[in-house]
Design a protein around this motif. Structure first.
Motif, PDB file in Angstrom:
ATOM      1  N   UNK A   1       0.821  -1.117  -0.129  1.00 35.40           N
ATOM      2  CA  UNK A   1      -0.169   0.033   0.135  1.00 35.40           C
ATOM      3  C   UNK A   1       1.061   1.267  -0.212  1.00 35.40           C
ATOM      4  N   UNK A   2       0.514   2.074  -0.980  1.00 34.86           N
ATOM      5  CA  UNK A   2       1.388   3.530  -1.131  1.00 34.86           C
ATOM      6  C   UNK A   2       1.065   4.433  -0.028  1.00 34.86           C
ATOM      7  N   UNK A   3       1.783   5.520   0.261  1.00 33.11           N
ATOM      8  CA  UNK A   3       1.501   6.454   0.992  1.00 33.11           C
ATOM      9  C   UNK A   3      -0.015   7.072   0.975  1.00 33.11           C
ATOM     10  N   UNK A   4      -0.234   7.372  -0.472  1.00 26.65           N
ATOM     11  CA  UNK A   4      -1.553   8.048  -0.841  1.00 26.65           C
ATOM     12  C   UNK A   4      -2.707   6.863  -0.442  1.00 26.65           C
ATOM     13  N   UNK A   5      -2.765   5.811  -0.606  1.00 23.48           N
ATOM     14  CA  UNK A   5      -3.699   4.872  -0.282  1.00 23.48           C
ATOM     15  C   UNK A   5      -3.860   4.925   1.420  1.00 23.48           C
ATOM     16  N   UNK A   6      -2.711   5.011   2.032  1.00 21.16           N
ATOM     17  CA  UNK A   6      -2.780   4.972   3.734  1.00 21.16           C
ATOM     18  C   UNK A   6      -3.555   6.242   3.943  1.00 21.16           C
ATOM     19  N   UNK A   7      -3.272   7.052   3.277  1.00 17.65           N
ATOM     20  CA  UNK A   7      -3.955   8.677   3.650  1.00 17.65           C
ATOM     21  C   UNK A   7      -5.336   8.359   3.423  1.00 17.65           C
ATOM     22  N   UNK A   8      -5.832   7.803   2.196  1.00 16.95           N
ATOM     23  CA  UNK A   8      -7.314   7.609   1.986  1.00 16.95           C
ATOM     24  C   UNK A   8      -7.950   6.788   3.014  1.00 16.95           C
TER      25      UNK A   8
END
Length: 135
Positions: A1-8
């Motif tokens: 999981x990428x940073x952006x997905x973690x933020x979402x």
């Protein structure tokens, strides 16, 4: 999981927060070294001190499932600036996170400010500060 997905994930889990008193939902997403993601939201109580923040909920969920090695965390709230973790959460985070672990703070507009654990709580009280016979 990428940073952006973690933020979402952190933004989305806010919808599960129980905040009848503060009306301030917060979400957290914690990725472990194994790749698992644990989500947390804040949970309030009429006896305010027994409430629990999103960051601690995510950390405690991971630990209760046997995860002890963490990779990255995102924390989100509807704030003007990226939401900072409270002092209690920072102390719990410092107990379990390496000093170079990244914590992404954000708001629902997706403004992001990333910190290392050391930057969030420099010179933190640690298990190594306890007498050797108490560790």
């Amino acid at each position: 999981m990428q940073k952006e997905q973690l933020i979402e994930e952190a933004i989305n889990i806010r919808n599960h927060a129980y905040t009848p008193y503060s009306k301030f939902p917060v979400g957290a997403a914690l990725r472990t070294k194994s790749g698992s993601v644990y989500l947390g939201c804040n949970i309030e109580n009429a006896a305010y001190p027994v409430s629990c923040c999103a960051e601690r909920v995510a950390i405690f969920k991971a630990i209760s499932e046997g995860e002890t090695e963490f990779d990255e965390m995102a924390v989100a709230a509807d704030t003007k600036r990226p939401v900072p973790p409270c002092g209690s959460c920072r102390q719990v985070m410092s107990e379990f996170f390496n000093q170079d672990m990244l914590i992404h703070t954000t708001n629902i507009d997706r403004l992001v400010k990333t910190f290392t654990m050391e930057e969030l709580l420099p010179f933190s009280f640690a298990p190594t500060d306890l007498p050797a016979d108490e560790q």
